[in-house]
Structure formats: structure tokens, C-alpha cells
Design an enzyme around this catalytic site. Sequence first.
Site, PDB file in Angstrom:
ATOM      1  N   ARG A   1       0.799  -1.207   0.176  1.00 10.96           N
ATOM      2  CA  ARG A   1       0.045   0.079   0.041  1.00 10.96           C
ATOM      3  C   ARG A   1       0.741   1.270   0.034  1.00 10.96           C
ATOM      4  NH1 ARG A   1      -2.680   0.719   6.064  1.00 10.96           N
ATOM      5  NH2 ARG A   1      -0.645   0.975   7.149  1.00 10.96           N
TER       6      ARG A   1
ATOM      7  N   THR B   1      -1.391   7.351   0.170  1.00 14.83           N
ATOM      8  CA  THR B   1      -2.923   7.405  -0.188  1.00 14.83           C
ATOM      9  C   THR B   1      -3.568   6.240   0.358  1.00 14.83           C
ATOM     10  OG1 THR B   1      -2.374   5.879  -2.294  1.00 14.83           O
ATOM     11  CG2 THR B   1      -2.240   8.359  -2.693  1.00 14.83           C
TER      12      THR B   1
ATOM     13  N   ASP C   1       2.942  -3.330  12.627  1.00 11.62           N
ATOM     14  CA  ASP C   1       3.112  -3.649  11.090  1.00 11.62           C
ATOM     15  C   ASP C   1       3.821  -5.035  11.350  1.00 11.62           C
ATOM     16  OD1 ASP C   1       4.803  -4.143   8.921  1.00 11.62           O
ATOM     17  OD2 ASP C   1       4.183  -2.017   8.419  1.00 11.62           O
TER      18      ASP C   1
ATOM     19  N   ASP D   1       6.806  -5.949   9.473  1.00 13.44           N
ATOM     20  CA  ASP D   1       8.095  -5.663  10.362  1.00 13.44           C
ATOM     21  C   ASP D   1       8.303  -6.424  11.479  1.00 13.44           C
ATOM     22  OD1 ASP D   1       8.413  -3.454   8.668  1.00 13.44           O
ATOM     23  OD2 ASP D   1       7.969  -1.850   9.943  1.00 13.44           O
TER      24      ASP D   1
HETATM   25  N1  URA Z   1      -0.690  -3.541   7.920  1.00  8.46           N
HETATM   26  C1  URA Z   1       0.054  -3.873   9.138  1.00  8.46           C
HETATM   27  O1  URA Z   1       0.924  -4.601   9.009  1.00  8.46           O
HETATM   28  N2  URA Z   1      -0.513  -3.470  10.443  1.00  8.46           N
HETATM   29  C2  URA Z   1      -1.719  -2.710  10.540  1.00  8.46           C
HETATM   30  O2  URA Z   1      -2.069  -2.485  11.506  1.00  8.46           O
HETATM   31  C3  URA Z   1      -2.306  -2.409   9.151  1.00  8.46           C
HETATM   32  C4  URA Z   1      -1.844  -2.751   8.148  1.00  8.46           C
END
Ligand code: URA
Length: 212
Positions: A103, A107, A203, A206
Site C-alpha cells: 500500500r 494514499t 506492522d 516488520d
Molecule cells: N498492516 C499492518 O501490518 N498493520 C496494520 O495495523 C495495518 C496494516
Amino acid sequence: MRVELAKHPLIAHKLTYLRDKRTDSPTFRRLAEELVTLLAYEATRDVRVEPFDIETPVGPTTGIKLSSPKPLVVPILRAGLGMLEGMVRLLPSAEVGFLGMQRNEETLEAITYANRLPDDLSGRQCYVLDPMLATGGTLAMAIRYLAERGADDITAVTLLSAPEGIAAIEKEIADLDIPVRLVTGAIDERLNDQGYIVPGLGDAGDRLYGVV
Ligand code: URA
């Protein structure tokens, strides 16, 4: 879209440790894999099978095997890779295709940067893996992509989902006339203004693989 919240104390237990910011990457990867195997059990409830004659040491009987064409498992890169082992543990004869989607952090829109999938998915049952259903953009795009290539039954498997993302997918794929299902470990409160799920787990890419 049929939404199935997989409720089980072991799912909630593993999710708690995934959410905890003190959980390190190796533990996170192991827990994610275990959690996906539990979700896969739910997700494959309607996997297509066909009868198959065998002999036991005592006599003949009819069992079942996965129908052909075999199901296709599609992890969305990069975080979906952390779900692959847990899924194919239950479906070892499934084929695996890859979709790279990311993503745009400004945006929040999804773009496709890699695609390693058969061109013709006619009659295929597909299992799309993406840990976090946040805005829903990536998953909606992946579902549409598979449906346009002929997939006729699609199940998305996510660890966590946001209500806004579920609503967005339902709107985005309303015109598709194939069964689409979502199997998720939890539906959280909301998205924050950076598009993160709250309380979420941060994330997922990560946490699985480190910040790159
Ligand atoms: N992607 C992620 O890794 N964590 C989120 O909270 C939202 C999208």
C-alpha cells in the site's frame, strides 16, 4: 462476503502474544505459523474433495482426497509469507502462487508489484493469505484479480481485521458472483489515521521480518 470469526481459546492466546510489543521476531513468526494452522482448519472446512477407494488391512472402504484442480494458496507479499507454512501444513498438496502488493503509505491505495500465478484459474478454489485486513484495499484487489482469472471460490485468511476494511471489501467486490469468505482470528476496534489496526499488533511485516 461471508465473515467467519474463528473463536477458540488457543487462537485468542496466540493472538495475545502476537499483539504484545515485547514479543521478538522469531517468537512472532512461530506463533503466527501456529495460529494460521488453527485458522486453516476453519478456512478449509469447505475444501473440495472426491471419493477414493482404498483397502485397509481388513477390507475395502471409500475415503476422500482433495479434488483436482488442487486448491491454490496465495500469500500476499511480504507479510503473507509469514502465513504460508502454517497453511500448507494442512494442505500439503495445494499449489502456491504469489502476489506482491503494497500500500502507498500516503494514499493507502494498493499497487501490484509482483505476480507469480497461473493465468487460468478456472474452477480453482483459492486461499488468500494476508495477516492484516486494514483498509481492505490490498485484499479486495487480490480477490478481484483471482476472480477475473477464473477462480470460483475464494477464502481470505487474516490474523486480524478492522471493521472498516471488512466493509470496504464488501463494497468493492459486491459485483462478484462467486462465493467469497473471510476467516479471521479477531475483528478489532478500528483503524487509526495512519491506517493501522487498533489495538492491532503493529506492522505485521516488520514484526515478522524486521524493518527493511
Ligand atoms: N498492516 C499492518 O501490518 N498493520 C496494520 O495495523 C495495518 C496494516
